[in-house]
Design an enzyme around this catalytic site. Structure first.
Site, short mmCIF file in Angstrom:
data_model
loop_
_atom_site.label_atom_id
_atom_site.label_comp_id
_atom_site.label_asym_id
_atom_site.label_seq_id
_atom_site.Cartn_x
_atom_site.Cartn_y
_atom_site.Cartn_z
N ARG A 51 52.78 24.33 51.25
CA ARG A 51 52.65 25.36 52.26
C ARG A 51 52.62 26.40 51.60
O ARG A 51 51.82 27.61 51.71
CB ARG A 51 52.21 25.47 53.50
CG ARG A 51 51.21 26.84 54.10
CD ARG A 51 51.06 26.55 55.51
NE ARG A 51 52.33 26.54 56.61
CZ ARG A 51 53.55 27.05 56.53
NH1 ARG A 51 53.47 28.21 55.64
NH2 ARG A 51 54.55 26.63 57.07
N TYR A 105 28.47 35.74 46.10
CA TYR A 105 27.75 33.95 45.93
C TYR A 105 28.24 34.20 48.19
O TYR A 105 28.42 35.47 48.41
CB TYR A 105 29.25 33.46 45.57
CG TYR A 105 29.16 31.85 45.90
CD1 TYR A 105 28.82 31.02 45.56
CD2 TYR A 105 30.42 31.77 47.27
CE1 TYR A 105 28.89 29.95 45.67
CE2 TYR A 105 30.53 31.09 48.22
CZ TYR A 105 29.52 29.59 46.67
OH TYR A 105 30.12 28.43 47.45
N ASP A 177 34.96 38.74 40.60
CA ASP A 177 34.88 37.08 40.51
C ASP A 177 34.33 36.80 39.18
O ASP A 177 33.08 36.39 38.87
CB ASP A 177 34.14 36.39 41.72
CG ASP A 177 33.72 35.07 41.74
OD1 ASP A 177 33.89 34.24 41.01
OD2 ASP A 177 33.40 34.56 43.35
N LYS A 202 35.21 24.77 39.62
CA LYS A 202 33.09 24.77 38.73
C LYS A 202 34.29 24.34 37.31
O LYS A 202 34.76 23.21 37.44
CB LYS A 202 33.15 26.54 38.76
CG LYS A 202 32.54 26.37 40.10
CD LYS A 202 32.22 25.43 41.16
CE LYS A 202 31.14 26.08 42.72
NZ LYS A 202 31.37 27.61 42.71
C1 LIG Z 1 31.50 28.18 43.86
C2 LIG Z 1 31.41 29.20 44.10
C3 LIG Z 1 31.95 30.42 44.90
C4 LIG Z 1 33.73 29.44 45.67
O1 LIG Z 1 33.79 27.95 45.92
P1 LIG Z 1 34.39 26.99 46.65
O2 LIG Z 1 35.88 26.29 45.51
O3 LIG Z 1 33.56 26.53 46.98
O4 LIG Z 1 34.88 28.10 47.97
C5 LIG Z 1 33.06 31.36 45.10
N1 LIG Z 1 32.48 32.20 44.18
C6 LIG Z 1 31.20 31.84 43.24
C7 LIG Z 1 30.51 32.46 42.27
C8 LIG Z 1 31.31 30.24 42.65
O5 LIG Z 1 30.23 29.38 42.25
#
Ligand SMILES: *Cc1c(COP(=O)(O)O)cnc(C)c1O
Length: 385
Positions: A51, A105, A177, A202
């Site tokens: 953790r 998002y 992001d 992703k």
């Molecule tokens: C999927 C996604 C998130 C969130 O990610 P998780 O791994 O599902 O928590 C945040 N920002 C973007 C642009 C995303 O496509």
């Protein structure tokens, strides 16, 4: 390993690997141990414990992630949302004000609108493409700006150059992001962004088999985020660290294949008489095409489009597709297809979606790395039927 002399594809393979190799292992082993001998460490945050985000798998992965985005340091998290929430909670405190891009998002949008106020952090939304409107939203308490490299599902590209200029003029921290672009297509830190966050679920991992996130930035910012994450508990399991470390090695190959496939599909769709609108920044018809062409090395694997005939026609089209799986998420090797009005944006009213430009018949494709001709042929047969 010297970083700057080598290209990103080489570094993704070799940076962040243990030197010397552990027992000669070519691949980073999984350290499946919750706790580690104390060895005289007394600071709570330095104790070896999963953790506390400091097992050998975390340490190597942090080096690889930081190098990928060209920052001093990185922190891996249990999900993209853990990366985003931990970052916002570690850089903002009660009384602060945040400027956030509209059409973020969904999870991020909901956290900002539903949870930040509970801890006394206020916000305003800004249009990332309208710099003239930003000064009015500024307050004495404004601390940071939060944006995404490209928006989902319309693939809008904010005026990143103007955003960074504006933030620097007003002493604001910039957070981006970069999930949709990945460092293969856009490296925000080179353009002046302070903190980069990712959903590692992703493209970074790329195989739709784990949920993970990452924060990249300067040593002090990441140290602060780590302390917050240690408390919040959003750590990544060592086996998931291993999978993400493995996935990163093929990031360049995968993302460039996805760039190619998405552009080919976007062009084929745009040329088809049954398609009324295609949203992909790689197409000259996209309103932000010039900006994308200047900033990005590729426009990524996500695109969306509308067929004539609305929801029923859209659903029938999706049913006829043979290759893409009907599922949310993106960035994996397999193509996925969704209708945002029925999935990611189902929580909104039709009017709110319309205001954002998300029609009920809009179809979103997260392109994989299948053969380009096979994908294009599949879309064409589904449109022609
Ligand atoms: C999927 C996604 C998130 C969130 O990610 P998780 O791994 O599902 O928590 C945040 N920002 C973007 C642009 C995303 O496509």
């Amino acid at each position: 390993m010297k970083r700057k002399a080598l290209r990103l594809d080489t570094r993704l393979i070799h940076v962040g690997e243990p030197e010397p190799r552990i027992a000669g292992a070519v691949s980073m082993p999984v350290f499946q141990s919750a706790t580690f001998e104390a060895l005289g460490r007394t600071d709570y945050h330095d104790l070896g414990y999963i953790r506390l985000n400091n097992t050998p798998n975390h340490i190597q992965l942090h080096a690889k992630l930081a190098d990928a985005e060209g920052t001093e340091a990185a922190l891996v998290t249990s999900s993209g949302m853990a990366a985003i929430t931990t970052t916002l909670l570690s850089v903002l405190t009660a009384g602060d004000h945040l400027l956030a891009q509209d059409c973020l998002y969904g999870g991020t949008h909901n956290f900002i609108t539903e949870d930040l106020m509970d801890v006394g952090i206020d916000y305003d939304f800004i249009d990332g493409s309208d710099p003239a409107s930003w000064p009015d939203r500024l307050r004495p308490a404004t601390r940071a700006i939060y944006v995404e490299t490209m928006t989902n599902p319309l693939l809008g590209v904010a005026d990143h150059t103007a955003l960074v200029d504006f933030a620097q003029t007003h002493g604001l921290l910039t957070i981006i992001d970069n999930t949709l672009a990945t460092p293969i297509n856009f490296r925000p830190h080179e353009h002046g962004y302070d903190i980069v966050v990712h959903s590692g679920t992703k493209y970074l991992n790329g195989h739709s088999d784990i949920v993970a996130g990452a924060v990249m930035g300067a040593h002090d910012v990441i140290a602060q985020a780590k302390r917050k994450l240690d408390h919040l508990g959003g750590c990544l399991d060592p086996h998931a660290c291993f999978l993400l470390q493995r996935g990163l090695k093929t990031l360049g190959l995968r993302v460039r294949a996805q760039n190619r496939n998405a552009l080919a599909i976007a062009e084929a769709l745009a040329a088809h008489p049954s398609v009324i609108q295609v949203n992909y920044a790689g197409l000259p018809s996209h309103p932000h095409h010039d900006r994308a062409a200047t900033l990005f090395d590729g426009c990524g694997g996500l695109l969306s489009f509308e067929v004539a005939g609305g929801v029923c026609t859209a659903d029938a089209f999706i049913d006829r597709l043979r290759l893409p799986v009907r599922a949310p998420s993106l960035g994996g090797v397999e193509s996925l297809v969704t209708r945002p009005a029925a999935t990611s944006h189902a929580g909104m009213t039709t009017q709110d979606r319309q205001r954002l430009g998300i029609g009920d018949g809009l179809i979103r494709i997260a392109v994989g790395i299948e053969d380009t001709d096979d994908l294009v042929a599949d879309f064409e047969q589904a449109l022609n039927a």
